[in-house]
Design a protein around this motif. Structure first.
Motif, PDB file in Angstrom:
ATOM      1  N   ILE A  37     -12.658  -1.569  10.457  1.00  0.00           N
ATOM      2  CA  ILE A  37     -11.804  -1.327   9.478  1.00  0.00           C
ATOM      3  C   ILE A  37     -10.653  -1.886   9.858  1.00  0.00           C
ATOM      4  CG2 ILE A  37     -10.527   0.603   8.381  1.00  0.00           C
ATOM      5  CD1 ILE A  37     -12.994   2.361   8.533  1.00  0.00           C
ATOM      6  N   ILE A  38      -9.931  -2.688   8.865  1.00  0.00           N
ATOM      7  CA  ILE A  38      -8.520  -3.133   8.784  1.00  0.00           C
ATOM      8  C   ILE A  38      -7.780  -2.184   7.823  1.00  0.00           C
ATOM      9  CG2 ILE A  38      -7.178  -5.217   8.225  1.00  0.00           C
ATOM     10  CD1 ILE A  38      -9.536  -6.958   8.237  1.00  0.00           C
ATOM     11  N   ALA A  39      -7.075  -1.243   8.540  1.00  0.00           N
ATOM     12  CA  ALA A  39      -6.188  -0.277   7.617  1.00  0.00           C
ATOM     13  C   ALA A  39      -4.941  -1.054   7.237  1.00  0.00           C
ATOM     14  CB  ALA A  39      -6.073   0.727   8.924  1.00  0.00           C
ATOM     15  N   GLU A  40      -4.519  -0.787   6.048  1.00  0.00           N
ATOM     16  CA  GLU A  40      -3.504  -1.600   5.609  1.00  0.00           C
ATOM     17  C   GLU A  40      -2.301  -0.564   5.105  1.00  0.00           C
ATOM     18  OE1 GLU A  40      -3.581  -5.077   2.932  1.00  0.00           O
ATOM     19  OE2 GLU A  40      -3.577  -3.474   1.391  1.00  0.00           O
ATOM     20  N   PHE A  41      -1.159  -1.126   5.524  1.00  0.00           N
ATOM     21  CA  PHE A  41       0.169  -0.478   5.277  1.00  0.00           C
ATOM     22  C   PHE A  41       0.656  -1.067   4.005  1.00  0.00           C
ATOM     23  CE2 PHE A  41       4.788  -0.027   5.380  1.00  0.00           C
ATOM     24  CZ  PHE A  41       4.785   1.395   5.633  1.00  0.00           C
ATOM     25  N   LYS A  42       0.490  -0.487   2.863  1.00  0.00           N
ATOM     26  CA  LYS A  42       0.968  -0.884   1.402  1.00  0.00           C
ATOM     27  C   LYS A  42       1.400   0.233   0.596  1.00  0.00           C
ATOM     28  CE  LYS A  42      -1.911  -2.441  -2.641  1.00  0.00           C
ATOM     29  NZ  LYS A  42      -3.243  -2.793  -3.131  1.00  0.00           N
ATOM     30  N   ARG A  43       2.839  -0.133   0.462  1.00  0.00           N
ATOM     31  CA  ARG A  43       3.781   1.001  -0.097  1.00  0.00           C
ATOM     32  C   ARG A  43       3.639   0.950  -1.548  1.00  0.00           C
ATOM     33  NH1 ARG A  43       8.979   0.028   1.254  1.00  0.00           N
ATOM     34  NH2 ARG A  43       9.527   2.220   1.013  1.00  0.00           N
ATOM     35  N   ARG A  44       3.361  -0.249  -2.247  1.00  0.00           N
ATOM     36  CA  ARG A  44       3.336  -0.366  -3.628  1.00  0.00           C
ATOM     37  C   ARG A  44       2.252  -1.310  -4.255  1.00  0.00           C
ATOM     38  NH1 ARG A  44       5.880  -3.288  -7.835  1.00  0.00           N
ATOM     39  NH2 ARG A  44       7.338  -1.875  -9.389  1.00  0.00           N
ATOM     40  N   SER A  45       2.197  -1.263  -5.330  1.00  0.00           N
ATOM     41  CA  SER A  45       1.036  -2.143  -6.031  1.00  0.00           C
ATOM     42  C   SER A  45       1.661  -2.732  -7.567  1.00  0.00           C
ATOM     43  CB  SER A  45      -0.330  -1.604  -6.282  1.00  0.00           C
ATOM     44  OG  SER A  45      -1.156  -1.889  -7.352  1.00  0.00           O
ATOM     45  N   LYS A  48      -0.012  -0.380 -10.043  1.00  0.00           N
ATOM     46  CA  LYS A  48      -0.087   1.065 -10.144  1.00  0.00           C
ATOM     47  C   LYS A  48       1.213   1.459  -9.640  1.00  0.00           C
ATOM     48  CE  LYS A  48      -5.175   1.044  -8.990  1.00  0.00           C
ATOM     49  NZ  LYS A  48      -6.164   1.456  -7.989  1.00  0.00           N
ATOM     50  N   GLY A  49       2.374   0.786  -9.490  1.00  0.00           N
ATOM     51  CA  GLY A  49       3.544   1.308  -8.899  1.00  0.00           C
ATOM     52  C   GLY A  49       3.593   1.760  -7.547  1.00  0.00           C
ATOM     53  N   TRP A  50       4.340   2.503  -7.113  1.00  0.00           N
ATOM     54  CA  TRP A  50       4.607   3.085  -6.211  1.00  0.00           C
ATOM     55  C   TRP A  50       3.371   3.949  -5.394  1.00  0.00           C
ATOM     56  CZ3 TRP A  50       7.829   1.066  -2.354  1.00  0.00           C
ATOM     57  CH2 TRP A  50       8.987   0.581  -3.079  1.00  0.00           C
ATOM     58  N   ILE A  51       2.860   3.557  -4.252  1.00  0.00           N
ATOM     59  CA  ILE A  51       1.728   4.612  -3.675  1.00  0.00           C
ATOM     60  C   ILE A  51       2.179   5.345  -2.798  1.00  0.00           C
ATOM     61  CG2 ILE A  51      -0.328   4.339  -2.318  1.00  0.00           C
ATOM     62  CD1 ILE A  51      -0.479   1.383  -3.370  1.00  0.00           C
ATOM     63  N   LYS A  52       3.294   5.143  -1.972  1.00  0.00           N
ATOM     64  CA  LYS A  52       3.995   5.669  -1.008  1.00  0.00           C
ATOM     65  C   LYS A  52       5.285   5.227  -0.754  1.00  0.00           C
ATOM     66  CE  LYS A  52       1.390   7.787   2.254  1.00  0.00           C
ATOM     67  NZ  LYS A  52       1.465   9.318   1.706  1.00  0.00           N
ATOM     68  N   PHE A 228      -6.333   5.141   1.867  1.00  0.00           N
ATOM     69  CA  PHE A 228      -5.460   5.757   3.047  1.00  0.00           C
ATOM     70  C   PHE A 228      -4.142   6.085   2.528  1.00  0.00           C
ATOM     71  CE2 PHE A 228      -8.508   3.319   5.758  1.00  0.00           C
ATOM     72  CZ  PHE A 228      -9.517   4.023   5.833  1.00  0.00           C
ATOM     73  N   MET A 229      -3.488   5.180   2.028  1.00  0.00           N
ATOM     74  CA  MET A 229      -2.003   5.382   1.752  1.00  0.00           C
ATOM     75  C   MET A 229      -1.705   6.425   0.691  1.00  0.00           C
ATOM     76  SD  MET A 229      -0.307   3.570   3.946  1.00  0.00           S
ATOM     77  CE  MET A 229       1.360   3.336   2.897  1.00  0.00           C
ATOM     78  N   ARG A 230      -2.671   6.720  -0.008  1.00  0.00           N
ATOM     79  CA  ARG A 230      -2.493   7.702  -1.201  1.00  0.00           C
ATOM     80  C   ARG A 230      -2.763   9.383  -0.466  1.00  0.00           C
ATOM     81  NH1 ARG A 230      -1.719   5.957  -5.811  1.00  0.00           N
ATOM     82  NH2 ARG A 230      -2.251   3.797  -6.749  1.00  0.00           N
ATOM     83  N   GLU A 231      -3.228   9.238   0.735  1.00  0.00           N
ATOM     84  CA  GLU A 231      -3.181  10.450   1.159  1.00  0.00           C
ATOM     85  C   GLU A 231      -1.943  11.034   2.105  1.00  0.00           C
ATOM     86  OE1 GLU A 231      -5.795  12.675   1.372  1.00  0.00           O
ATOM     87  OE2 GLU A 231      -6.991  11.123   0.129  1.00  0.00           O
ATOM     88  N   ALA A 237      -6.596  10.290   7.350  1.00  0.00           N
ATOM     89  CA  ALA A 237      -7.430   9.898   6.345  1.00  0.00           C
ATOM     90  C   ALA A 237      -8.509   9.048   6.751  1.00  0.00           C
ATOM     91  CB  ALA A 237      -6.616   9.505   5.088  1.00  0.00           C
ATOM     92  N   LEU A 238      -7.959   7.808   7.625  1.00  0.00           N
ATOM     93  CA  LEU A 238      -8.590   7.103   8.472  1.00  0.00           C
ATOM     94  C   LEU A 238      -9.576   7.650   9.319  1.00  0.00           C
ATOM     95  CD1 LEU A 238      -9.586   4.016   9.302  1.00  0.00           C
ATOM     96  CD2 LEU A 238      -7.507   4.256  10.899  1.00  0.00           C
ATOM     97  N   LYS A 239      -9.087   8.829  10.248  1.00  0.00           N
ATOM     98  CA  LYS A 239     -10.094   9.381  11.218  1.00  0.00           C
ATOM     99  C   LYS A 239     -11.099   9.987  10.338  1.00  0.00           C
ATOM    100  CE  LYS A 239      -9.899  12.664  14.810  1.00  0.00           C
ATOM    101  NZ  LYS A 239      -8.779  13.628  15.748  1.00  0.00           N
TER     102      LYS A 239
END
Length: 245
Positions: A37-45, A48-52, A228-231, A237-239
């Protein structure tokens, strides 16, 4: 009294050595991992706009590492994804030692130097953004700088780029034009990639069962961000996700 200029130069050389020291290999990390798993740090799309919006690069990437990620991906595009090169620096300063993918729309050698200097291990090159000649030149330069390359493809026509010899071959399940996502894209294109390729499935992976099926289809890496970022706590969430694999 010690010469101040000499102290400054000594410190500067030490800083440069740290910046240019070999980084952990994304390819080897995926080959050695049970989860990939490559976990991604992604704040916005863009779609979809802001995720976190409040997501902190000095906390979430380290939490990913502590909760079982094989590697990390950090968005650095500012305008569309709310990212920044400093997010990789912040992650490294917080204690992240895992391989980090510099995720951006790389179209210039300058961006490769930016990736190197902020502490990335690998860069994303997107076939849809580059001619084969441009992609080959950027890949060659990335390797000269000690960076690995994850080459992203989306369609059967783009699979020709795999012959350029990237370190990892990514299949994006999201159409970058329409932003429609379909994980079946990975299953459809996997068998058409070179057998020796280290395959990474990107986008739209929300269930552990999907990772299991993709691994059976030959994939070794699974890039997951929004799930993960929406949690409230992406690391936990990853765990939980890993515990269900």
């Amino acid at each position: 009294m010690k010469d101040i200029l000499q102290q400054i130069i000594t410190t500067k050389r030490e800083e440069l050595l740290r910046m240019t020291a070999p980084k952990p290999s994304l390819r080897q990390a995926l080959l050695a991992s049970d989860t990939g798993i490559i976990a991604e740090f992604k704040r916005r799309s863009p779609s979809k706009g802001w995720i976190k919006e409040e997501g902190r690069a000095d906390q979430i990437p380290l939490s990913y590492q502590q909760n079982g990620a094989a590697a990390l991906s950090i968005l650095t595009d500012k305008h569309y994804f709310g990212g920044h090169d400093d997010f990789i620096r912040m992650a490294r300063q917080s204690g992240v030692t895992l391989p980090i993918l510099y995720k951006n729309f790389v179209v210039s050698e300058l961006q490769l130097y930016e990736a190197l200097l902020c502490g990335a291990s690998a860069v994303l090159l997107i076939a849809a953004c580059l001619s084969q000649q441009e992609c080959s030149a950027l890949m060659r330069k990335a390797h000269e700088l000690g960076l690995e390359v994850l080459l992203e493809m989306h369609s059967e026509a783009e699979l020709e780029y795999a012959a350029l010899g990237p370190d990892l071959c990514g299949i994006n399940n999201r159409n970058l034009g329409s932003f429609v996502t379909d994980v079946e894209n990975s299953f459809r294109l996997a068998e058409k990639l070179p057998k020796e390729a280290v395959k990474v499935s990107e986008s739209g992976i929300a269930q552990p069962e999907t990772v299991t099926a993709l691994r059976q289809a030959g994939f070794r890496g699974f890039l997951i961000g929004e799930t993960f970022m929406r949690e409230a706590d992406p690391g936990l969430a990853l765990k939980r996700f890993i515990s269900q694999l």
